[in-house]
Design a protein around this motif. Structure first.
Motif, mmCIF file in Angstrom:
data_model
loop_
_atom_site.group_PDB
_atom_site.id
_atom_site.type_symbol
_atom_site.label_atom_id
_atom_site.label_comp_id
_atom_site.label_asym_id
_atom_site.label_seq_id
_atom_site.Cartn_x
_atom_site.Cartn_y
_atom_site.Cartn_z
ATOM 1 N N PRO A 210 2.564 5.922 -7.658
ATOM 2 C CA PRO A 210 1.199 5.370 -8.065
ATOM 3 C C PRO A 210 1.290 4.867 -9.387
ATOM 4 N N SER B 104 2.635 0.089 -10.393
ATOM 5 C CA SER B 104 2.091 -1.345 -10.453
ATOM 6 C C SER B 104 1.237 -1.523 -11.815
ATOM 7 N N ASP C 84 1.042 -1.116 -0.088
ATOM 8 C CA ASP C 84 -0.106 0.155 -0.111
ATOM 9 C C ASP C 84 0.867 1.290 -0.069
ATOM 10 N N ASN D 18 2.419 1.713 -3.420
ATOM 11 C CA ASN D 18 1.579 2.187 -4.546
ATOM 12 C C ASN D 18 1.175 3.844 -4.241
#
Length: 156
Positions: free
Chosen positions: A152, A155, A145, A148
């Motif tokens: 951003p 992934s 988390d 990410n």
């Protein structure tokens, strides 16, 4: 330092024998007794000052796996050893991961109960392993988390 054992056993004579033999083996042992599951649960509600619990798995108010699970739920983290004269019950509960000592008179030794209290049961070992895996999984999820959130597009 003494060992404090809760003994839940409805047969007073058998409980007396256990306590006398335990005290011979270790004079510092303290034994608190209950004769029913309800009394044992009440004692656990009043104090958690026990190093282990020895429970007859065939009590006037409970029997078998229900007895063990009731004590286990109230005494999370404490070693619990079930005792029974019912060989079929002992085998069945052992398959469930419950640490059981048969009290059928053939080779039964009160010292075996003390040793069993010091050894983690299969169920306890599995619960600890599952908890460790869940912790590891949650930690990986948090890292993922965070990754990410700060990167951003990584992934995709």
């Amino acid at each position: 330092m003494s060992t404090h054992i809760m003994l839940i056993e409805d047969n007073v004579e058998f409980a007396d024998v256990l306590e006398r033999r335990w005290l011979r083996e270790d004079p510092t042992i303290m034994v608190s007794r209950a004769q029913t599951l309800a009394e044992g649960l009440l004692m656990l509600g009043l104090t958690r000052d026990f190093d282990g619990i020895v429970v007859d798995l065939n009590l006037p108010d409970s029997s078998g796996l229900h007895t063990f699970e009731s004590i286990h739920a109230a005494a999370i983290g404490l070693p619990i050893v079930g005792c029974t004269a019912d060989v079929v019950m002992a085998e069945s509960l052992t398959e469930e991961g419950v640490q059981v000592v048969a009290k059928d008179g053939t080779g039964f030794r009160p010292g075996a109960i003390l040793r069993a209290l010091k050894q983690p049961s299969l169920r306890d070992s599995c619960e600890r392993a599952i908890a460790a895996l869940e912790f590891e999984h949650a930690a990986r999820e948090r890292v993922f988390d965070l990754f990410n959130r700060f990167i951003p597009n990584a992934s995709t």
